[in-house]
Enzyme design. Sequence first.
Site, mmCIF file in Angstrom:
data_model
loop_
_atom_site.group_PDB
_atom_site.id
_atom_site.type_symbol
_atom_site.label_atom_id
_atom_site.label_comp_id
_atom_site.label_asym_id
_atom_site.label_seq_id
_atom_site.Cartn_x
_atom_site.Cartn_y
_atom_site.Cartn_z
ATOM 1 C CD GLN A 1 -10.835 26.765 33.755
ATOM 2 O OE1 GLN A 1 -10.071 27.291 33.304
ATOM 3 N NE2 GLN A 1 -11.495 26.842 34.835
ATOM 4 N NE ARG B 1 -5.068 34.500 29.184
ATOM 5 C CZ ARG B 1 -5.082 33.684 30.439
ATOM 6 N NH1 ARG B 1 -5.609 34.007 31.384
ATOM 7 N NH2 ARG B 1 -4.109 32.685 30.566
ATOM 8 C CG HIS C 1 -5.397 27.733 31.138
ATOM 9 N ND1 HIS C 1 -5.831 29.382 30.912
ATOM 10 C CD2 HIS C 1 -6.061 27.329 32.151
ATOM 11 C CE1 HIS C 1 -6.404 29.355 32.128
ATOM 12 N NE2 HIS C 1 -6.656 28.495 32.696
ATOM 13 C CG ASN D 1 -3.367 30.472 32.937
ATOM 14 O OD1 ASN D 1 -3.606 31.692 33.067
ATOM 15 N ND2 ASN D 1 -3.892 29.562 33.877
ATOM 16 C CD GLU D 2 -3.444 31.501 37.814
ATOM 17 O OE1 GLU D 2 -3.765 30.417 38.097
ATOM 18 O OE2 GLU D 2 -4.235 32.616 37.898
ATOM 19 C CG ASN E 1 -4.299 35.081 35.401
ATOM 20 O OD1 ASN E 1 -4.499 35.916 34.682
ATOM 21 N ND2 ASN E 1 -4.449 33.720 35.250
ATOM 22 C CE1 TYR F 1 -10.191 35.172 39.314
ATOM 23 C CE2 TYR F 1 -7.975 34.694 39.005
ATOM 24 C CZ TYR F 1 -9.151 34.778 38.782
ATOM 25 O OH TYR F 1 -9.483 34.203 37.439
ATOM 26 C CD GLU G 1 -7.308 33.408 34.608
ATOM 27 O OE1 GLU G 1 -7.882 33.304 35.773
ATOM 28 O OE2 GLU G 1 -6.975 32.687 33.751
ATOM 29 C CD GLU H 1 -12.208 27.872 39.500
ATOM 30 O OE1 GLU H 1 -12.344 28.236 38.247
ATOM 31 O OE2 GLU H 1 -11.337 28.092 40.342
ATOM 32 C CD1 TRP H 2 -9.128 25.491 37.557
ATOM 33 C CD2 TRP H 2 -8.766 23.505 36.169
ATOM 34 N NE1 TRP H 2 -8.565 25.853 36.230
ATOM 35 C CE2 TRP H 2 -8.604 24.739 35.465
ATOM 36 C CE3 TRP H 2 -8.676 22.351 35.539
ATOM 37 C CZ2 TRP H 2 -8.068 25.045 34.209
ATOM 38 C CZ3 TRP H 2 -8.112 22.467 34.091
ATOM 39 C CH2 TRP H 2 -7.825 23.594 33.537
HETATM 40 C C1 NOJ Z 1 -7.020 30.718 37.298
HETATM 41 C C2 NOJ Z 1 -6.971 29.912 36.329
HETATM 42 O O1 NOJ Z 1 -6.265 30.551 35.167
HETATM 43 C C3 NOJ Z 1 -8.221 29.690 35.843
HETATM 44 O O2 NOJ Z 1 -8.334 28.544 35.092
HETATM 45 C C4 NOJ Z 1 -9.389 29.515 36.937
HETATM 46 O O3 NOJ Z 1 -10.689 28.936 36.734
HETATM 47 C C5 NOJ Z 1 -9.284 30.830 37.886
HETATM 48 N N1 NOJ Z 1 -7.988 31.202 38.013
HETATM 49 C C6 NOJ Z 1 -10.238 30.769 38.953
HETATM 50 O O4 NOJ Z 1 -9.748 30.080 40.037
#
Ligand code: NOJ
Length: 469
Positions: A22, A80, A125, A170-171, A311, A313, A378, A428-429
């Site tokens: 990223q 991180r 990640h 990660n996730e 994480n 959100y 996160e 952002e992916w």
């Molecule tokens: C989780 C992910 O780990 C991260 O890469 C991503 O940018 C954020 N969430 C926000 O969507």
Amino acid sequence: MAEGTHSFPSDFVWGTATASYQIEGAWDQDGKGLSIWDVFTHDASLMQDKGASGDVACDSYNKYPEDIALMKDLGVSSYRMSLAWPRIIPDPISGEVNEKGVAFYNRVIDALLDAGIEPSVTLYHWDLPLVLEEKVGGWASEDIIPYFLKYADVCFDRFGDRVKFWITFNEPDIFIDHGYVLDWHAPGRADFKDIGPYPVSFNVVRAHGKAYRLYDEKYRPTQKGRIGITLNCDWSQPKDPSNPADVEARLRYFQIKIGLFTNPIFVNGDYPEELKERISSRSEPGKSRLPTFTEEEKAYLKGSSDFFGLNYYTTRLVASKPMEDTPGYLGDKSYEGQTDPSWPRAVSNWLYSVPWGLRKLLGTIKNDFGDPDIYITENGFTTQPGVLHDPDRIQYLREHLTELSKAINEDKCRVRGYYLWSLIDNFEWHQGYKERFGIYSIDFSDPARPRTPKDSVAFYRQVVQSGKV
Ligand code: NOJ
């Protein structure tokens, strides 16, 4: 709520977070191999932000000293970051280590330590070496596990003298769901749409457990660090708590979202009983779509995380949606995640601000998973590109930190640290650069990629430096 009334322990770890693909850029420099994200973005057919890629991103490959100076100014004690596997081992099949990639991370780690900032390092990640997807079958194949262990071994060996906090994955639920069940993320396969994520998560959780044991046995005695996993989980609230169907739907949601990882790792080495029964009864007789762990696997999985990386959100209201007759994954779920019109929404269409959800989730983690040490790895909010005045992000952060402080001080949740996502605007992916998480803005049309503080920088600096919100 008046400011200055919610405090944090004096040894609380304050940090910011990013990830290699990223922010780094330098996608083909200094011997780096291709990752699944390089080809996914270059093809663009499945990207929402067409043409966006991590080719240059924030150019942190070159500008990391500037990023570190920003963190020093904030006063954070930890960063991180993640390592790009294809930078360290470009072709895992040959297994050769790319010394230039190792040297890059040595420079970053040393510069962080010189600035008084501890590196917290994620091994995976999401930027998988392409060769492993194409020749081995990616995370859908258990043959990938030895390659991951070799990579983890190289990282512990080369960086573990200075890195004392490791995160294996990660996730996992997100990269498996978005990359193998849906086609939103690399590798964009979606071939697990009907089967469900189970065979893929079975491989990932075992790779995690083995990497944990590798560290524990071979490196911990001398390096004395900690290692764990980061899971993403929305808080799930039954839409109608007095309706048993919604209460059950909420449990299914929680078990499918993170139970595939939390139960083996934090509870008993195995999947939740209800989930095993449900998936088996909805599969062909004798061939459950949910795989079975051996006794040996259960033994190395149980207790394989020194902390719970969370994480957080957002939150969902979960309503039962009877679909028992639908074969496959959709019917396994039989729920619908909804939102409340009163919840403020970020630029991201999935991100609603629900601070009380964080406190509830932390309480559940404490009670259900053995009162572990927890790190919020996160938490953050999106605004539009170019926006520097971000009162909505400040409000999100203030309210979440307030709930976090209550979880620590009143509910006695053992939360040890908080990493804000993210230090800088980044890739952002599949949404590319349309949604911005940074507290520093980046102008991606300027080759110099200048970093400019948003208002939230002053807010976060004040929190970090005072230990209060
Ligand atoms: C989780 C992910 O780990 C991260 O890469 C991503 O940018 C954020 N969430 C926000 O969507």
